[in-house]
Motif scaffolding. Structure first.
Motif, PDB file in Angstrom:
ATOM      1  N   ILE A 203       0.856  -1.180   0.000  1.00 52.42           N
ATOM      2  CA  ILE A 203       0.000   0.000   0.000  1.00 52.42           C
ATOM      3  C   ILE A 203       0.898   1.237   0.000  1.00 52.42           C
ATOM      4  O   ILE A 203       1.765   1.381   0.865  1.00 52.42           O
ATOM      5  CB  ILE A 203      -0.935   0.020   1.229  1.00 52.42           C
ATOM      6  N   VAL A 204       0.683   2.100  -0.972  1.00 56.26           N
ATOM      7  CA  VAL A 204       1.477   3.328  -1.079  1.00 56.26           C
ATOM      8  C   VAL A 204       0.531   4.512  -1.200  1.00 56.26           C
ATOM      9  O   VAL A 204      -0.656   4.359  -1.503  1.00 56.26           O
ATOM     10  CB  VAL A 204       2.432   3.276  -2.293  1.00 56.26           C
ATOM     11  N   ALA A 205       1.078   5.691  -0.977  1.00 55.36           N
ATOM     12  CA  ALA A 205       0.298   6.920  -1.113  1.00 55.36           C
ATOM     13  C   ALA A 205       0.547   7.534  -2.486  1.00 55.36           C
ATOM     14  O   ALA A 205       1.676   7.506  -2.987  1.00 55.36           O
ATOM     15  CB  ALA A 205       0.676   7.915  -0.024  1.00 55.36           C
ATOM     16  N   LEU A 210       0.916  12.533  -0.232  1.00 53.73           N
ATOM     17  CA  LEU A 210       1.959  12.340   0.772  1.00 53.73           C
ATOM     18  C   LEU A 210       2.882  13.556   0.758  1.00 53.73           C
ATOM     19  O   LEU A 210       3.322  13.994  -0.306  1.00 53.73           O
ATOM     20  CB  LEU A 210       2.762  11.079   0.470  1.00 53.73           C
ATOM     21  N   SER A 328       0.989  11.835  10.118  1.00 56.80           N
ATOM     22  CA  SER A 328       1.393  10.451  10.400  1.00 56.80           C
ATOM     23  C   SER A 328       2.683  10.386  11.198  1.00 56.80           C
ATOM     24  O   SER A 328       2.926   9.409  11.912  1.00 56.80           O
ATOM     25  CB  SER A 328       1.556   9.673   9.093  1.00 56.80           C
ATOM     26  N   VAL A 348      -0.185  12.610   5.457  1.00 53.86           N
ATOM     27  CA  VAL A 348      -0.728  11.671   4.465  1.00 53.86           C
ATOM     28  C   VAL A 348      -2.218  11.908   4.333  1.00 53.86           C
ATOM     29  O   VAL A 348      -2.918  12.091   5.338  1.00 53.86           O
ATOM     30  CB  VAL A 348      -0.473  10.203   4.884  1.00 53.86           C
ATOM     31  N   PRO A 350      -5.229   9.878   3.746  1.00 49.80           N
ATOM     32  CA  PRO A 350      -5.525   8.446   3.737  1.00 49.80           C
ATOM     33  C   PRO A 350      -6.830   8.079   3.037  1.00 49.80           C
ATOM     34  O   PRO A 350      -7.180   6.897   2.984  1.00 49.80           O
ATOM     35  CB  PRO A 350      -5.617   8.118   5.227  1.00 49.80           C
ATOM     36  N   LEU A 353      -5.806   5.578  -1.311  1.00 44.97           N
ATOM     37  CA  LEU A 353      -4.428   5.104  -1.406  1.00 44.97           C
ATOM     38  C   LEU A 353      -4.282   4.262  -2.666  1.00 44.97           C
ATOM     39  O   LEU A 353      -5.242   4.039  -3.404  1.00 44.97           O
ATOM     40  CB  LEU A 353      -4.064   4.304  -0.160  1.00 44.97           C
ATOM     41  N   LYS A 417      -2.998   1.225   5.741  1.00 47.27           N
ATOM     42  CA  LYS A 417      -1.908   2.106   6.148  1.00 47.27           C
ATOM     43  C   LYS A 417      -0.811   2.060   5.097  1.00 47.27           C
ATOM     44  O   LYS A 417      -0.503   0.993   4.548  1.00 47.27           O
ATOM     45  CB  LYS A 417      -1.329   1.680   7.503  1.00 47.27           C
ATOM     46  N   VAL A 418      -0.235   3.215   4.832  1.00 45.94           N
ATOM     47  CA  VAL A 418       0.872   3.276   3.883  1.00 45.94           C
ATOM     48  C   VAL A 418       2.010   2.387   4.389  1.00 45.94           C
ATOM     49  O   VAL A 418       2.383   2.445   5.562  1.00 45.94           O
ATOM     50  CB  VAL A 418       1.350   4.727   3.706  1.00 45.94           C
TER      51      VAL A 418
END
Length: 512
Positions: A203-205, A210, A328, A348, A350, A353, A417-418
């Motif tokens: 999982i990335v932003a 971000l 974060s 971030v 959220p 994502l 969550k990132v």
């Protein structure tokens, strides 16, 4: 359509209804094997076992043979709330029996003898077929539960003698055992599920979601107002921290002073130009110098003199968030001295994502046509779905031999969550239609995919299945399960232990 089956030494008949209410009904059943053994080869049949589902309740009844005008041995009537799979602990149960020639008997049980178990001892007055129906009054409502027919015999000599044995592999897990553990079942049904290819990922932003916020001036973090901590939501442009500039050249204060001087010079030039004392060139030059001074201050995130509007010291530097989101990480504390370039906060957004799927090179050709993806993240069984593809990579990573594919994932409850690792599948190709069971129902045993089918109130069968495509929640089974059958989704491992004779399972009695 019905079929004869064997259950624990009793003959019973199963009738499959709509998926919303699976009916397993018996009309001519034998006594338990233990009772038959006591008769030394002269055992009698005639009792029965009934299992029936409504939308909210499961009924499981064991009743003995009935002879006209003789009170029967006690019936054991088990009632289970399906939603939580717990016994009915209170409520009035009415048993209505209607027989030949208008014969009728009604028995009202005001409460269960034990949690989930009501008992009754009817004395039926006419020989022949009787219909039994139950009504439960509980939780402010009435629930009608049809039970089916039973036979009343003229005398004990008229009772049938054909005691049949259970089929090989039948597993027993009593209602009391089921109620004592997390337990649930679901109905197998026809579904259409697309073919998938596996893809691990993370999982990335998104780039716009971000922000690593760093200090652009040196100084000391000043405690003014509420302190922002991880988990706090912030708006774009909101002040994260105040810095009292303190550097060798005092660059922040110098730049603010330059802006103030340029503003005064520009205002003076306008007055002189209006009076005809200077040429337009001088006015334009003053305006240009003001723009340069402001640009220099803006480059380090500064504000113009008098623009703060929040009552703070105009000489303090405002460290602001460039995006809206959630704090974060916070890496600075009040009173701390920071230098220019110190990483102070991570913000971030959220709400949306990316699932960055890394597709194996062998499947890269199909990745561009993916219609969506589903995945789970480490430490959780919840399935997340992503329907919008953001991008498909154009280069195979030489180290991992994978192709990056990005999917946007809505995250309203912030469960993702990132940085989480993910294990997923991309939906590709045509849909496959077939019988499907919940993924939670499938166990792996010695390299085989296995489900446990519930074939009666306390009876189960182990089925080896061949798996097809899955959408993360349901999986096609090519063989082993039929539409409308019940499969265990919670408690399957305990059913397996019961099949192996595990003492912790089998030592529990069945106190009827």
């Amino acid at each position: 359509m019905s079929s004869m089956r064997i259950l624990g030494g009793r003959r019973w008949r199963s009738t499959r209804a709509a998926p919303a209410a699976l009916l397993l009904c018996c009309t001519a059943c034998a006594r338990p094997a233990s009772d038959a053994t006591a008769d030394a080869g002269h055992s009698h049949a005639g009792g029965g076992v009934v299992a029936h589902w409504t939308d909210v309740l499961e009924l499981f009844v064991e009743y003995p043979p009935h002879v006209r005008d003789i009170p029967s041995d006690p019936w054991a009537i088990h009632l289970t709330w399906l939603r939580e799979w717990q016994p009915v602990r209170e409520g009035t149960l009415t048993l209505l029996l209607r027989g030949p020639g208008g014969a009728r008997e009604e028995i009202v049980m005001s409460e269960p003898d034990r949690p989930g178990i009501y008992t009754a001892t009817p004395a039926l007055t006419a020989t022949g077929a009787w219909r039994a129906d139950l009504t439960l009054s509980a939780r402010g409502a009435e629930y009608a539960i049809p039970m089916g027919q039973l036979q009343v015999f003229e005398s004990e000599d008229a009772l049938p003698h054909d005691v049949e044995q259970p089929p090989p592999g039948l597993i027993t897990l009593t209602k009391e055992q089921q109620w004592s553990m997390p337990f649930a079942v679901a109905l197998a049904g026809e579904r259409r599920i697309p073919r998938t290819i596996p893809a691990a990922g993370e999982i990335v932003a998104p780039a716009s979601g971000l922000a690593h916020v760093s200090t652009l001036v040196a100084g000391v973090i000043v405690a003014r107002g509420p302190t922002l901590n991880p988990g706090d939501r912030v708006d774009a442009g909101q002040t994260l921290a105040l810095i009292a500039p303190a550097s060798l050249d005092d660059s922040y204060s110098r730049l603010r002073a330059d802006v103030a001087a340029a503003e005064r010079e520009a205002a003076r030039a306008e007055q002189l130009f209006a009076a005809g004392a200077i040429a337009r060139r001088r006015l334009e030059h003053a305006g240009h110098e003001l723009e340069v001074a402001r640009a220099a201050l803006e480059a380090i995130g500064g504000t113009y003199p008098g623009d703060e509007g929040d009552g703070t010291d105009p000489h303090l530097y405002h460290l602001r968030s460039p995006i809206a989101g959630v704090v974060s990480e916070r890496h600075v504390a009040s009173g701390q001295h920071v230098v220019a370039g110190t990483h102070a906060f991570t913000v971030v957004n959220p709400d949306t994502l990316w699932f960055l799927a890394r597709v194996p090179a062998r499947d890269a050709g199909e990745a561009g046509g993916a219609g969506g993806a589903w995945f789970t993240v480490e430490g959780a069984s919840r399935v997340h779905h992503a329907d919008r593809m953001v991008s498909v990579g154009t280069v195979i990573d030489p180290g991992s031999r994978t192709l990056p594919v990005r999917f946007a994932v809505a995250n309203p409850d912030r469960a993702l969550k990132v940085g989480m690792l993910a294990n997923g599948h991309l939906s590709v190709g045509d849909e496959v239609e077939g019988v499907a069971v919940p993924v939670a129902a499938v166990l792996e045993e010695d390299g085989l995919a296995v489900v446990y089918a519930k074939v009666g109130g306390e009876a189960f069968m182990r089925r080896v299945v061949e798996l097809g495509p899955s959408d993360g929640e349901w999986v096609i089974v090519a063989a082993g399960v039929e539409t409308g059958e019940q499969v265990v989704t919670a408690g399957a491992y305990q059913v397996k232990l019961a099949s192996l004779g595990d003492p912790e399972i089998s030592d529990h009695g069945h106190p009827h």
